[in-house]
Design an enzyme around this catalytic site. Structure first.
Site, PDB file in Angstrom:
ATOM      1  N   HIS A  73       1.153  -0.797  -0.110  1.00  0.00           N
ATOM      2  CA  HIS A  73      -0.027   0.074  -0.053  1.00  0.00           C
ATOM      3  C   HIS A  73       0.718   1.499  -0.343  1.00  0.00           C
ATOM      4  O   HIS A  73       1.612   1.472   0.954  1.00  0.00           O
ATOM      5  CB  HIS A  73      -1.034   0.331   1.174  1.00  0.00           C
ATOM      6  CG  HIS A  73      -2.255  -0.495   0.905  1.00  0.00           C
ATOM      7  ND1 HIS A  73      -3.219  -0.335   1.308  1.00  0.00           N
ATOM      8  CD2 HIS A  73      -2.199  -2.108   0.847  1.00  0.00           C
ATOM      9  CE1 HIS A  73      -4.454  -1.718   1.041  1.00  0.00           C
ATOM     10  NE2 HIS A  73      -3.976  -3.117   0.505  1.00  0.00           N
ATOM     11  N   TYR A 202      -9.576   5.192   7.032  1.00  0.00           N
ATOM     12  CA  TYR A 202     -10.015   6.017   8.447  1.00  0.00           C
ATOM     13  C   TYR A 202     -10.682   6.516   9.032  1.00  0.00           C
ATOM     14  O   TYR A 202     -10.644   8.051   8.093  1.00  0.00           O
ATOM     15  CB  TYR A 202      -8.534   6.546   9.004  1.00  0.00           C
ATOM     16  CG  TYR A 202      -7.592   5.128   9.496  1.00  0.00           C
ATOM     17  CD1 TYR A 202      -5.929   4.509   8.588  1.00  0.00           C
ATOM     18  CD2 TYR A 202      -7.329   4.553  11.026  1.00  0.00           C
ATOM     19  CE1 TYR A 202      -5.382   4.313   8.429  1.00  0.00           C
ATOM     20  CE2 TYR A 202      -5.747   4.053  10.473  1.00  0.00           C
ATOM     21  CZ  TYR A 202      -5.162   3.702   9.499  1.00  0.00           C
ATOM     22  OH  TYR A 202      -4.632   2.264  10.139  1.00  0.00           O
ATOM     23  N   PRO A 294      -4.924   0.245  18.484  1.00  0.00           N
ATOM     24  CA  PRO A 294      -4.292  -0.680  17.383  1.00  0.00           C
ATOM     25  C   PRO A 294      -4.817   0.005  15.684  1.00  0.00           C
ATOM     26  O   PRO A 294      -4.456   0.484  14.663  1.00  0.00           O
ATOM     27  CB  PRO A 294      -5.781  -1.755  17.158  1.00  0.00           C
ATOM     28  CG  PRO A 294      -7.150  -1.451  18.279  1.00  0.00           C
ATOM     29  CD  PRO A 294      -5.901  -0.846  19.046  1.00  0.00           C
ATOM     30  N   LYS A 298       0.647  -0.626  15.098  1.00  0.00           N
ATOM     31  CA  LYS A 298       2.118  -0.411  15.542  1.00  0.00           C
ATOM     32  C   LYS A 298       2.289  -1.420  16.596  1.00  0.00           C
ATOM     33  O   LYS A 298       3.184  -2.216  16.635  1.00  0.00           O
ATOM     34  CB  LYS A 298       2.591   0.083  16.536  1.00  0.00           C
ATOM     35  CG  LYS A 298       2.808   1.740  16.089  1.00  0.00           C
ATOM     36  CD  LYS A 298       3.762   1.991  14.899  1.00  0.00           C
ATOM     37  CE  LYS A 298       3.936   3.183  13.790  1.00  0.00           C
ATOM     38  NZ  LYS A 298       3.516   2.648  12.315  1.00  0.00           N
ATOM     39  N   TYR A 386       3.739   6.207  10.090  1.00  0.00           N
ATOM     40  CA  TYR A 386       3.055   5.109  10.177  1.00  0.00           C
ATOM     41  C   TYR A 386       3.846   4.189   9.069  1.00  0.00           C
ATOM     42  O   TYR A 386       3.795   3.003   9.849  1.00  0.00           O
ATOM     43  CB  TYR A 386       1.871   6.059   9.111  1.00  0.00           C
ATOM     44  CG  TYR A 386       0.820   4.802   8.374  1.00  0.00           C
ATOM     45  CD1 TYR A 386      -0.338   4.170   9.836  1.00  0.00           C
ATOM     46  CD2 TYR A 386       1.007   4.061   7.603  1.00  0.00           C
ATOM     47  CE1 TYR A 386      -1.635   4.149   9.054  1.00  0.00           C
ATOM     48  CE2 TYR A 386       0.035   3.324   7.607  1.00  0.00           C
ATOM     49  CZ  TYR A 386      -1.315   2.807   8.269  1.00  0.00           C
ATOM     50  OH  TYR A 386      -2.188   1.667   7.929  1.00  0.00           O
TER      51      TYR A 386
HETATM   52  C1  PHB Z   1      -5.853  -4.338  10.001  1.00  0.00           C
HETATM   53  O1  PHB Z   1      -6.857  -4.794   9.005  1.00  0.00           O
HETATM   54  O2  PHB Z   1      -6.716  -5.563  10.803  1.00  0.00           O
HETATM   55  C2  PHB Z   1      -6.034  -3.224  10.493  1.00  0.00           C
HETATM   56  C3  PHB Z   1      -5.618  -1.996   9.572  1.00  0.00           C
HETATM   57  C4  PHB Z   1      -4.632  -0.596  10.904  1.00  0.00           C
HETATM   58  C5  PHB Z   1      -5.297  -0.539  11.983  1.00  0.00           C
HETATM   59  C6  PHB Z   1      -5.723  -1.401  12.828  1.00  0.00           C
HETATM   60  C7  PHB Z   1      -5.836  -2.700  11.879  1.00  0.00           C
HETATM   61  O3  PHB Z   1      -4.034   0.902  12.270  1.00  0.00           O
END
Ligand code: PHB
Ligand code: APR
Length: 392
Positions: A73, A202, A294, A298, A386
């Site tokens: 990505h 997000y 989450p 990280k 990130y």
């Molecule tokens: C996930 O795909 O499980 C996932 C992706 C991004 C995050 C947390 C979990 O910030």
């Protein structure tokens, strides 16, 4: 009594990668795991691998399936005010992340252990650590048949996650805890439906945070902010889809694809650090020492960074009788840990709805989102954290 150089408690990403790294240096290690193998391989967790994590796995020859099946990505969207604002990770940092489920990494690590015949004992119980302040620590436990065993070690690695026994084995007056809980949790679902967008989204919405992620071109991973005391039984598939549709709605063309749910669960959100990450001959790594909410993805990446430092420290200590890196292990790890703690707290506070926030707080939050989406400097700061800061 059996003997090994490094006794590792826990077969998550931390314990398994440490075992692999140590054997590569010619140091014997045994991994002891409470659960059975199928449970460890199937447990659904987060799925974002930072650039430095991917590079390390490649260098170790462990990235064959990750490179074939993982999804690279180069950006993600911040969605708020009904609009997408892309954070162009690769343009801003020259780096990318790879979406690949944590349990796939665990499977790959276990397969690498099988191929080399490295010892992992599943379904152990009653694990106890003894003599941590001596140079001959011992692990007492029961094997899968209930037979009492002892493992005599030079060093114990506590890789047994947040609920493990390693951290509490350190005398209470020899550790300091830093802790923050959040007044919400994540409800996560895995759905058999192609992702609705090629990148992660997000979303900050007045009804709460939502995240669109994925595992494969056929499997979507989605999360919803829910209250901290919610029970999964109260969330039917229909209720979850309705809420996701509301929060992920945009002004532009976007259709959230629905499909059968394969897994659903609620994860509490917490920030936690214990200092130092070492007591005598016990070294903590991964979730045993620290957890992050989450939002910044990280958790596993920090576990990988810890054991990279630990394997070097133990190689020096056990093969060359030099203790400098072991002495500095905790400080070295904690610098990265606290950066990730800050970043995860920042992403969490920027994106979630805090039920206790006042209007002033809400205006600040919106301002932060708009600034991040419109300033190259702010977006670059987000992006470099990130994709993962370089290992030191
Ligand atoms: C996930 O795909 O499980 C996932 C992706 C991004 C995050 C947390 C979990 O910030
Ligand atoms: N004895 C043996 N094993 C134990 C014990 C015990 N007393 N207690 C826990 N374990 C095992 C758990 O069953 C688990 O398999 O330790 C393992 C710890 O693994 P993880 O929880 O995956 O922790 P870690 O390897 O540090 O990886 C961190 O995991 O929690 C996620 O999001 C987090 O991605 C991060 C990653």
């Amino acid at each position: 009594m059996a003997r090994t150089r490094v006794g590792i408690v826990g077969a998550g990403p931390a314990g398994l990668l440490l075992s692999y790294l140590l054997h590569a240096e010619g140091i014997d290690a045994v991994v002891l795991e409470a659960r059975d193998r199928e449970y460890v391989e199937q447990r659904v967790r987060a799925g974002v691998c930072e650039h430095p994590t991917v590079e390390l796995l490649r260098d170790l020859g462990l990235a064959g399936r990750l490179d074939a099946e993982g999804l690279p990505h180069h950006g993600f969207s911040l969605r708020f005010d009904g609009t997408d604002h892309r954070i162009a990770l690769t343009e801003l940092t020259g780096k990318s992340i790879t979406v690949y489920g944590q349990q796939e990494i665990v499977k790959d690590l276990l397969a690498a252990h099988d191929a080399k015949g490295l010892p992992v004992e599943f379904e152990v119980s009653d694990v106890e650590l003894h003599g941590l302040d001596t140079d001959r620590p011992r692990i007492g436990y029961r094997d899968r048949d209930g037979v009492a065993r002892e493992l005599d070690c030079d060093v114990v690695a506590g890789c047994d996650g947040f609920h493990g026994i390693s951290r509490p084995s350190i005398p209470i007056d020899r550790r300091t805890i830093f802790d923050r809980s959040y007044p919400f949790a994540w409800l996560g679902v895995l759905a058999r439906t192609p992702p609705s967008h090629e990148e992660l989204i997000y979303t900050h919405h007045e009804r709460g945070f939502a995240l669109h992620s994925m595992r494969t071109p056929e499997i979507t991973r989605l999360y919803l902010q829910v209250a901290g005391n919610e029970r999964i039984e109260d969330w039917s598939d229909d209720r979850i889809w309705t809420e996701l549709q509301l929060r992920l709605a945009t002004d532009a063309e976007f259709e959230l694809r629905e499909g059968p749910m394969l897994d659903k669960g609620i994860t509490p959100m917490r920030s936690f650090v214990t200092e130092p990450m070492r007591y005598g001959r016990l070294f903590l790594a991964g979730d045993a020492a620290h957890i992050v909410p989450p939002t910044g993805a990280k958790g596993m990446n920090l576990a990988v960074a810890d054991v990279r430092v630990l394997s070097r420290a133990l190689t020096e200590l056990l093969l060359h009788n030099r203790s400098e890196l072991a002495e500095s292990y905790s400080d070295t790890c904690l610098r990265r840990v606290w950066r990730a703690e800050h970043f995860s707290w920042y992403m969490t506070s920027m994106l979630h709805v805090d039920p206790a926030a006042d209007e002033f707080g809400r205006r600040l939050q919106l301002s932060q989102l708009r600034y991040t989406a419109s300033s190259a400097a702010a977006a670059t700061s987000l992006a470099e954290n990130y994709v993962g800061l370089p290992f030191t």
